[in-house]
Design an enzyme around this catalytic site. Sequence first.
Site, PDB file in Angstrom:
ATOM      1  N   CYS A  15      41.069  53.070  51.334  1.00 37.14           N
ATOM      2  CA  CYS A  15      40.811  53.233  52.890  1.00 37.14           C
ATOM      3  C   CYS A  15      41.008  51.963  53.521  1.00 37.14           C
ATOM      4  O   CYS A  15      40.043  51.016  53.515  1.00 37.14           O
ATOM      5  CB  CYS A  15      39.444  53.766  52.920  1.00 37.14           C
ATOM      6  N   HIS A  48      43.404  36.058  33.639  1.00 36.16           N
ATOM      7  CA  HIS A  48      42.107  36.680  33.597  1.00 36.16           C
ATOM      8  C   HIS A  48      41.845  38.081  33.181  1.00 36.16           C
ATOM      9  O   HIS A  48      40.920  38.805  33.233  1.00 36.16           O
ATOM     10  CB  HIS A  48      41.577  36.662  35.357  1.00 36.16           C
TER      11      HIS A  48
HETATM   12  N1  PLP Z   1      51.083  42.251  37.017  1.00 38.60           N
HETATM   13  C1  PLP Z   1      50.302  43.324  36.757  1.00 38.60           C
HETATM   14  C2  PLP Z   1      50.655  44.605  35.595  1.00 38.60           C
HETATM   15  C3  PLP Z   1      49.002  43.197  37.155  1.00 38.60           C
HETATM   16  O1  PLP Z   1      47.883  44.211  36.693  1.00 38.60           O
HETATM   17  C4  PLP Z   1      48.672  42.218  37.796  1.00 38.60           C
HETATM   18  C5  PLP Z   1      47.085  41.924  38.205  1.00 38.60           C
HETATM   19  O2  PLP Z   1      46.881  41.684  39.340  1.00 38.60           O
HETATM   20  C6  PLP Z   1      49.639  41.078  38.163  1.00 38.60           C
HETATM   21  C7  PLP Z   1      50.914  41.610  37.951  1.00 38.60           C
HETATM   22  C8  PLP Z   1      49.513  39.787  39.127  1.00 38.60           C
HETATM   23  O3  PLP Z   1      48.697  39.101  38.089  1.00 38.60           O
HETATM   24  P1  PLP Z   1      48.146  37.347  38.912  1.00 38.60           P
HETATM   25  O4  PLP Z   1      46.403  38.155  39.378  1.00 38.60           O
HETATM   26  O5  PLP Z   1      47.867  36.640  37.635  1.00 38.60           O
HETATM   27  O6  PLP Z   1      48.621  36.949  40.015  1.00 38.60           O
END
Ligand code: PLP
Length: 407
Positions: A320, A197
């Site tokens: 918050c 995503h």
């Molecule tokens: N690592 C980073 C740097 C992210 O920005 C995210 C985003 O939520 C994740 C891991 C986790 O990814 P996922 O939403 O596919 O579990």
Amino acid sequence: MSTLRTYLDYNATAPLRPEARAAMLAAMDAVGNPSSVHAEGRRARAIVERAREQVAALAGARPSEVVFTSGATEAANTVLRRSWRTIHYSRVEHPAVVAPVLSSPGRLVELAIDGDGVIDGEALAAALARTGDGAGPVLVAAQFANNETGVLQPVAQIAALARDAGAAVLCDAVQAAGRVALGFDALALDYMLLSAHKIGGPKGVGALIVREASTLAPLIIGGGQESRKRAGTENVEAIAGFGAAAEAALSELGDGARVAALRDAIEAAVKEIRADAVILAGGAPRLANTSLIATPGVAAETLVIKLDLAGIAVSAGSACASGKVGQSPVLAAMRVAPEIARAAIRVSLGRGTTTADAERFIDAWRNAVAPAPGDAHLRGAEGACASATSATTRQFSAAPVAASMGE
Ligand code: PLP
């Protein structure tokens, strides 16, 4: 409120790409289970394997090294739930990595970072040397790019140091994917995390990139899917969308200069509006699309709401929750002063961001940060909770005040 929206929160999630939508719709008509041997099953299998090739190309890996998961969080847990003797990590890692690291029974070594959040190579080398010999594997967890600041880690150097010390490397490439070349094989990484995503694919699907010969035990056990590395019938539709998004994202790597120019224009305008505005980690090597901006005395939560009302979607650095203003662990690890951290707004651009979007953002920012005399409540507000009685915040009383950047 304007109906024309400007979405500048690509690091939270990117809008679905038309290619991904089309691939998902087509996959929905594939009735078979990819594990079935008949024609319907083979058709579903072909969709999954095509996506595996597309994701492998994005990662700079071989298709046999791609294991589809429900997202990067599951992929991280798969690696980190293994019994590591020692894990070297830093506090700028995403919670998807930090939380399983902290619950690991192994020895944990917190790596030194500089004020931009960059891992110090010499400190890593020294820490690895101190790890010593012993039974059990050693892991270094180092992200490719940070989700809050966009700062890039020196992954090639980290991988070389780890290799020399006989340690494996886990690289969270979720935010770097589609923005910089990844090179899983070229960098000889051991594990890489990807999330669909963030690159314009669907939510709830991602990948663990792992060597084919790895003996890593699956986190999810059951059937023998994904070469026995992740059980459960593959989410064919989501995987198809992930593959299409990966191919499109890879073809757009060259869009970085255009996006960087828009980001730079935004940063220049923000500084012009308030000379004391701070661009966090602005001097460090970072992703072209990300800017973390703090205007002293202007509470981030209030600003997010004000910008939202003006049709602009961005994220705040502090949330918050239960009446308390939290601080981003990343900014705390970077030793950013609390009053700056509380003012931090993440602006993250993407393929759909236009010059008109940047101009709308700048206008809205000017109105919000340099308010007309009657709007003085926006200045000097110390956090959303402090300003919870402001007229702006009251309009949102039924909704959470702001989202944090733990995404
Ligand atoms: N690592 C980073 C740097 C992210 O920005 C995210 C985003 O939520 C994740 C891991 C986790 O990814 P996922 O939403 O596919 O579990």
